[in-house]
Design a protein around this motif. Structure first.
Motif, PDB file in Angstrom:
ATOM      1  N   ARG A 168       0.837  -1.214   0.000  1.00 20.78           N
ATOM      2  CA  ARG A 168       0.000   0.000   0.000  1.00 20.78           C
ATOM      3  C   ARG A 168       0.863   1.252   0.000  1.00 20.78           C
ATOM      4  O   ARG A 168       0.545   2.232  -0.679  1.00 20.78           O
ATOM      5  CB  ARG A 168      -0.956  -0.028   1.188  1.00 20.78           C
ATOM      6  CG  ARG A 168      -2.049  -1.054   0.997  1.00 20.78           C
ATOM      7  CD  ARG A 168      -3.055  -1.034   2.101  1.00 20.78           C
ATOM      8  NE  ARG A 168      -4.134  -1.961   1.797  1.00 20.78           N
ATOM      9  CZ  ARG A 168      -4.876  -2.552   2.700  1.00 20.78           C
ATOM     10  NH1 ARG A 168      -4.681  -2.319   3.983  1.00 20.78           N
ATOM     11  NH2 ARG A 168      -5.830  -3.389   2.331  1.00 20.78           N
ATOM     12  N   ARG A 169       1.959   1.238   0.761  1.00 19.19           N
ATOM     13  CA  ARG A 169       2.879   2.377   0.769  1.00 19.19           C
ATOM     14  C   ARG A 169       3.474   2.585  -0.620  1.00 19.19           C
ATOM     15  O   ARG A 169       3.552   3.711  -1.111  1.00 19.19           O
ATOM     16  CB  ARG A 169       4.008   2.173   1.785  1.00 19.19           C
ATOM     17  CG  ARG A 169       3.658   2.525   3.203  1.00 19.19           C
ATOM     18  CD  ARG A 169       4.887   2.576   4.101  1.00 19.19           C
ATOM     19  NE  ARG A 169       5.638   1.333   4.107  1.00 19.19           N
ATOM     20  CZ  ARG A 169       5.416   0.322   4.948  1.00 19.19           C
ATOM     21  NH1 ARG A 169       4.472   0.412   5.854  1.00 19.19           N
ATOM     22  NH2 ARG A 169       6.157  -0.754   4.894  1.00 19.19           N
ATOM     23  N   ARG A 171       2.208   1.734  -3.520  1.00 17.49           N
ATOM     24  CA  ARG A 171       1.185   2.238  -4.435  1.00 17.49           C
ATOM     25  C   ARG A 171       0.948   3.731  -4.222  1.00 17.49           C
ATOM     26  O   ARG A 171       0.754   4.471  -5.177  1.00 17.49           O
ATOM     27  CB  ARG A 171      -0.130   1.460  -4.268  1.00 17.49           C
ATOM     28  CG  ARG A 171      -0.215   0.309  -5.246  1.00 17.49           C
ATOM     29  CD  ARG A 171      -1.576  -0.299  -5.264  1.00 17.49           C
ATOM     30  NE  ARG A 171      -1.496  -1.436  -4.341  1.00 17.49           N
ATOM     31  CZ  ARG A 171      -2.419  -1.788  -3.496  1.00 17.49           C
ATOM     32  NH1 ARG A 171      -3.552  -1.160  -3.450  1.00 17.49           N
ATOM     33  NH2 ARG A 171      -2.256  -2.817  -2.690  1.00 17.49           N
ATOM     34  N   ARG A 172       0.963   4.185  -2.952  1.00 16.72           N
ATOM     35  CA  ARG A 172       0.781   5.619  -2.673  1.00 16.72           C
ATOM     36  C   ARG A 172       1.936   6.418  -3.251  1.00 16.72           C
ATOM     37  O   ARG A 172       1.747   7.514  -3.759  1.00 16.72           O
ATOM     38  CB  ARG A 172       0.653   5.853  -1.170  1.00 16.72           C
ATOM     39  CG  ARG A 172      -0.725   5.515  -0.619  1.00 16.72           C
ATOM     40  CD  ARG A 172      -0.927   6.071   0.774  1.00 16.72           C
ATOM     41  NE  ARG A 172       0.015   5.523   1.742  1.00 16.72           N
ATOM     42  CZ  ARG A 172      -0.221   4.449   2.493  1.00 16.72           C
ATOM     43  NH1 ARG A 172      -1.355   3.804   2.397  1.00 16.72           N
ATOM     44  NH2 ARG A 172       0.677   4.020   3.340  1.00 16.72           N
ATOM     45  N   GLN A 173       3.156   5.884  -3.167  1.00 19.07           N
ATOM     46  CA  GLN A 173       4.328   6.588  -3.690  1.00 19.07           C
ATOM     47  C   GLN A 173       4.334   6.638  -5.214  1.00 19.07           C
ATOM     48  O   GLN A 173       4.881   7.566  -5.795  1.00 19.07           O
ATOM     49  CB  GLN A 173       5.601   5.931  -3.186  1.00 19.07           C
ATOM     50  CG  GLN A 173       5.806   6.127  -1.701  1.00 19.07           C
ATOM     51  CD  GLN A 173       6.971   5.302  -1.152  1.00 19.07           C
ATOM     52  OE1 GLN A 173       7.543   4.485  -1.843  1.00 19.07           O
ATOM     53  NE2 GLN A 173       7.283   5.525   0.109  1.00 19.07           N
ATOM     54  N   ASP A 174       3.713   5.648  -5.851  1.00 16.39           N
ATOM     55  CA  ASP A 174       3.670   5.600  -7.315  1.00 16.39           C
ATOM     56  C   ASP A 174       2.667   6.598  -7.898  1.00 16.39           C
ATOM     57  O   ASP A 174       2.715   6.881  -9.081  1.00 16.39           O
ATOM     58  CB  ASP A 174       3.310   4.191  -7.813  1.00 16.39           C
ATOM     59  CG  ASP A 174       4.451   3.209  -7.605  1.00 16.39           C
ATOM     60  OD1 ASP A 174       5.589   3.654  -7.389  1.00 16.39           O
ATOM     61  OD2 ASP A 174       4.187   1.991  -7.669  1.00 16.39           O
ATOM     62  N   ARG A 175       1.774   7.108  -7.080  1.00 21.48           N
ATOM     63  CA  ARG A 175       0.741   8.031  -7.581  1.00 21.48           C
ATOM     64  C   ARG A 175       1.276   9.404  -7.824  1.00 21.48           C
ATOM     65  O   ARG A 175       2.153   9.936  -7.371  1.00 21.48           O
ATOM     66  CB  ARG A 175      -0.421   8.108  -6.594  1.00 21.48           C
ATOM     67  CG  ARG A 175      -1.194   6.835  -6.566  1.00 21.48           C
ATOM     68  CD  ARG A 175      -2.352   6.966  -5.644  1.00 21.48           C
ATOM     69  NE  ARG A 175      -2.902   5.622  -5.421  1.00 21.48           N
ATOM     70  CZ  ARG A 175      -3.694   5.308  -4.452  1.00 21.48           C
ATOM     71  NH1 ARG A 175      -4.087   6.211  -3.597  1.00 21.48           N
ATOM     72  NH2 ARG A 175      -4.150   4.096  -4.326  1.00 21.48           N
TER      73      ARG A 175
END
Length: 175
Positions: A168-169, A171-175
């Motif tokens: 989840r971390r 994925r948040r950084q990839d946004r």
């Protein structure tokens, strides 16, 4: 038939079936098998957390933030996830859990299994299996985090939870 007599597929390091064995023998001999982990959330998004009974073959009396268990011989991960979630939560008609990821759990001491991780929302009133669940409640993620250092958690569930948080971390950084 006792849970120790349940037949499991034995798999290799690539999750290919190489044989079958009774569950008790698989545990005793450290044979790699398959498990399904389901993070069950209530409508408010809280996580179903429970303490396993003292009679469990693996990790008795420990806390877990997943419901689930072994995948039977010839059973798919998806079918096992739904079966185990309904059994442990004591519900019928649960939506099919959503697959998240799979990883190889290996504690380095002879406990190793392929672990498929799922998530499901449970809108139904739960009636956990008394043979499986000694205590249960729904906790927020913050409450779970606060208890990580205080309660004795099943190590495979904790490994799955840490991987879930890391994904989840990322994925948040990839946004």
């Amino acid at each position: 038939m006792s849970s120790a007599d349940e037949i499991l597929d034995i798999v290799d390091e690539n999750d290919r079936v190489i044989g079958q064995s009774p569950r008790g023998e698989a545990y005793d001999r450290g044979l790699r098998h398959r498990c399904a982990f389901v993070l069950a959330r209530d409508p408010a998004g809280r996580i179903f957390v429970h303490r396993r009974t003292a009679t469990k073959l693996v990790f008795p009396s420990m806390y877990d933030m997943f419901v689930g268990g072994v995948v039977g011989a010839g059973e798919s991960y998806d079918d096992a996830a739904l079966r185990e979630a309904e059994e442990e939560l004591g519900v019928t008609g649960l939506a099919r859990p959503s697959f998240l990821f799979k990883f190889l759990y290996d504690d380095g001491a002879g406990r190793t299994w392929w672990s498929a991780v799922y998530e499901v929302r449970c809108d139904l009133p739960v009636r956990p299996q008394l043979e499986e669940v000694a205590w249960h409640d729904y906790l927020t993620e913050d409450e779970v985090e606060r208890r990580l250092g205080d309660w004795e958690w099943v190590p495979d569930g904790l490994a799955a939870y840490e991987r879930l948080k890391a994904r989840r971390r990322a994925r948040r950084q990839d946004r």
